[in-house]
Design a protein around this motif. Sequence first.
Motif, PDB file in Angstrom:
ATOM      1  N   LYS A  67       0.806  -1.223   0.000  1.00  0.00           N
ATOM      2  CA  LYS A  67       0.000   0.000   0.000  1.00  0.00           C
ATOM      3  C   LYS A  67       0.835   1.268   0.000  1.00  0.00           C
ATOM      4  O   LYS A  67       0.386   2.312  -0.447  1.00  0.00           O
ATOM      5  CB  LYS A  67      -0.939   0.006   1.203  1.00  0.00           C
ATOM      6  N   GLU A  68       2.070   1.194   0.509  1.00  0.00           N
ATOM      7  CA  GLU A  68       2.957   2.358   0.561  1.00  0.00           C
ATOM      8  C   GLU A  68       3.875   2.445  -0.653  1.00  0.00           C
ATOM      9  O   GLU A  68       4.757   3.301  -0.712  1.00  0.00           O
ATOM     10  CB  GLU A  68       3.780   2.305   1.845  1.00  0.00           C
ATOM     11  N   GLY A  69       3.698   1.529  -1.619  1.00  0.00           N
ATOM     12  CA  GLY A  69       4.516   1.538  -2.828  1.00  0.00           C
ATOM     13  C   GLY A  69       5.849   0.826  -2.683  1.00  0.00           C
ATOM     14  O   GLY A  69       6.706   0.924  -3.555  1.00  0.00           O
ATOM     15  N   LYS A  70       6.044   0.104  -1.593  1.00  0.00           N
ATOM     16  CA  LYS A  70       7.287  -0.642  -1.375  1.00  0.00           C
ATOM     17  C   LYS A  70       7.198  -2.005  -2.055  1.00  0.00           C
ATOM     18  O   LYS A  70       6.176  -2.681  -1.982  1.00  0.00           O
ATOM     19  CB  LYS A  70       7.536  -0.824   0.117  1.00  0.00           C
ATOM     20  N   VAL A  71       8.287  -2.400  -2.711  1.00  0.00           N
ATOM     21  CA  VAL A  71       8.311  -3.652  -3.465  1.00  0.00           C
ATOM     22  C   VAL A  71       8.771  -4.809  -2.574  1.00  0.00           C
ATOM     23  O   VAL A  71       9.781  -4.699  -1.868  1.00  0.00           O
ATOM     24  CB  VAL A  71       9.244  -3.531  -4.686  1.00  0.00           C
ATOM     25  N   ILE A  72       8.039  -5.918  -2.655  1.00  0.00           N
ATOM     26  CA  ILE A  72       8.382  -7.159  -1.966  1.00  0.00           C
ATOM     27  C   ILE A  72       8.667  -8.176  -3.063  1.00  0.00           C
ATOM     28  O   ILE A  72       7.773  -8.550  -3.827  1.00  0.00           O
ATOM     29  CB  ILE A  72       7.229  -7.641  -1.070  1.00  0.00           C
ATOM     30  N   LEU A  73       9.927  -8.595  -3.191  1.00  0.00           N
ATOM     31  CA  LEU A  73      10.334  -9.457  -4.296  1.00  0.00           C
ATOM     32  C   LEU A  73       9.686 -10.835  -4.231  1.00  0.00           C
ATOM     33  O   LEU A  73       9.492 -11.402  -3.153  1.00  0.00           O
ATOM     34  CB  LEU A  73      11.852  -9.618  -4.306  1.00  0.00           C
ATOM     35  N   LEU A  74       9.385 -11.367  -5.423  1.00  0.00           N
ATOM     36  CA  LEU A  74       8.903 -12.739  -5.544  1.00  0.00           C
ATOM     37  C   LEU A  74      10.109 -13.658  -5.633  1.00  0.00           C
ATOM     38  O   LEU A  74      11.122 -13.312  -6.246  1.00  0.00           O
ATOM     39  CB  LEU A  74       8.059 -12.894  -6.809  1.00  0.00           C
ATOM     40  N   HIS A  75       9.986 -14.834  -5.020  1.00  0.00           N
ATOM     41  CA  HIS A  75      11.077 -15.805  -5.092  1.00  0.00           C
ATOM     42  C   HIS A  75      10.512 -17.200  -4.906  1.00  0.00           C
ATOM     43  O   HIS A  75       9.434 -17.365  -4.331  1.00  0.00           O
ATOM     44  CB  HIS A  75      12.172 -15.493  -4.059  1.00  0.00           C
ATOM     45  N   PRO A  76      11.235 -18.227  -5.383  1.00  0.00           N
ATOM     46  CA  PRO A  76      10.750 -19.594  -5.206  1.00  0.00           C
ATOM     47  C   PRO A  76      10.767 -19.988  -3.727  1.00  0.00           C
ATOM     48  O   PRO A  76      11.608 -19.506  -2.965  1.00  0.00           O
ATOM     49  CB  PRO A  76      11.718 -20.452  -6.023  1.00  0.00           C
ATOM     50  N   SER A  77       9.839 -20.846  -3.342  1.00  0.00           N
ATOM     51  CA  SER A  77       9.769 -21.281  -1.943  1.00  0.00           C
ATOM     52  C   SER A  77      10.860 -22.302  -1.610  1.00  0.00           C
ATOM     53  O   SER A  77      11.142 -22.542  -0.437  1.00  0.00           O
ATOM     54  CB  SER A  77       8.395 -21.867  -1.627  1.00  0.00           C
ATOM     55  N   GLN A  78      11.452 -22.897  -2.638  1.00  0.00           N
ATOM     56  CA  GLN A  78      12.577 -23.813  -2.466  1.00  0.00           C
ATOM     57  C   GLN A  78      13.662 -23.397  -3.450  1.00  0.00           C
ATOM     58  O   GLN A  78      13.365 -22.819  -4.493  1.00  0.00           O
ATOM     59  CB  GLN A  78      12.159 -25.248  -2.746  1.00  0.00           C
ATOM     60  N   GLU A  79      14.914 -23.713  -3.128  1.00  0.00           N
ATOM     61  CA  GLU A  79      15.998 -23.365  -4.040  1.00  0.00           C
ATOM     62  C   GLU A  79      15.766 -24.041  -5.386  1.00  0.00           C
ATOM     63  O   GLU A  79      15.403 -25.216  -5.450  1.00  0.00           O
ATOM     64  CB  GLU A  79      17.346 -23.785  -3.467  1.00  0.00           C
ATOM     65  N   SER A  80      15.950 -23.274  -6.444  1.00  0.00           N
ATOM     66  CA  SER A  80      15.714 -23.764  -7.794  1.00  0.00           C
ATOM     67  C   SER A  80      16.962 -23.582  -8.638  1.00  0.00           C
ATOM     68  O   SER A  80      17.806 -22.731  -8.350  1.00  0.00           O
ATOM     69  CB  SER A  80      14.569 -22.979  -8.452  1.00  0.00           C
ATOM     70  N   GLU A  81      17.049 -24.339  -9.705  1.00  0.00           N
ATOM     71  CA  GLU A  81      18.155 -24.204 -10.646  1.00  0.00           C
ATOM     72  C   GLU A  81      17.995 -22.881 -11.399  1.00  0.00           C
ATOM     73  O   GLU A  81      16.884 -22.537 -11.825  1.00  0.00           O
ATOM     74  CB  GLU A  81      18.119 -25.369 -11.634  1.00  0.00           C
ATOM     75  N   ASN A  82      19.086 -22.131 -11.522  1.00  0.00           N
ATOM     76  CA  ASN A  82      19.036 -20.877 -12.275  1.00  0.00           C
ATOM     77  C   ASN A  82      18.582 -21.129 -13.708  1.00  0.00           C
ATOM     78  O   ASN A  82      19.043 -22.070 -14.350  1.00  0.00           O
ATOM     79  CB  ASN A  82      20.403 -20.191 -12.295  1.00  0.00           C
ATOM     80  N   GLY A  83      17.662 -20.291 -14.182  1.00  0.00           N
ATOM     81  CA  GLY A  83      17.184 -20.397 -15.545  1.00  0.00           C
ATOM     82  C   GLY A  83      15.913 -21.200 -15.714  1.00  0.00           C
ATOM     83  O   GLY A  83      15.344 -21.222 -16.810  1.00  0.00           O
ATOM     84  N   LEU A  84      15.447 -21.857 -14.646  1.00  0.00           N
ATOM     85  CA  LEU A  84      14.207 -22.622 -14.805  1.00  0.00           C
ATOM     86  C   LEU A  84      13.062 -21.685 -15.149  1.00  0.00           C
ATOM     87  O   LEU A  84      12.919 -20.608 -14.567  1.00  0.00           O
ATOM     88  CB  LEU A  84      13.862 -23.385 -13.522  1.00  0.00           C
ATOM     89  N   PRO A  85      12.220 -22.081 -16.117  1.00  0.00           N
ATOM     90  CA  PRO A  85      11.092 -21.232 -16.496  1.00  0.00           C
ATOM     91  C   PRO A  85       9.993 -21.279 -15.454  1.00  0.00           C
ATOM     92  O   PRO A  85       9.809 -22.271 -14.751  1.00  0.00           O
ATOM     93  CB  PRO A  85      10.623 -21.820 -17.828  1.00  0.00           C
TER      94      PRO A  85
END
Length: 113
Positions: free
Chosen positions: A93-111
């Motif tokens: 609501k204040e315009g602050k960004v909360i990054l999205l991330h996988p819930s478990q470690e994933s291989e870089n580049g996975l779609p």
Amino acid sequence: MKEQITYDDFDKIDIRVGTVISVKKNEKARKPSLVIEVDFGKEIGIKKSSAQITHYYNEENLKGKQVVGICNFPEKNIAGIVSQVLILGSIDKEGKVILLHPSQESENGLPVA
């Protein structure tokens, strides 16, 4: 809510998981921003972005974190930085960004589907 899109529209977006490998302040930006380099694996490689995410993130807590990004937007100059990827997050609501991330470690580049 925004207008509906088709699955074909969504299928054009290349969303991938990557790991942040470097973070520094973007000194040229008018609003506090970070320059972030993300490793999206062998196929995509390392991409750079400038992001206004300094409310919750800094060099210490962002390096090594996995993020989700759109990898097939055209490059865009943002405050002197050629931004090559859009890192995704929710906006509170204040315009602050909360990054999205996988819930478990994933291989870089996975779609993301």
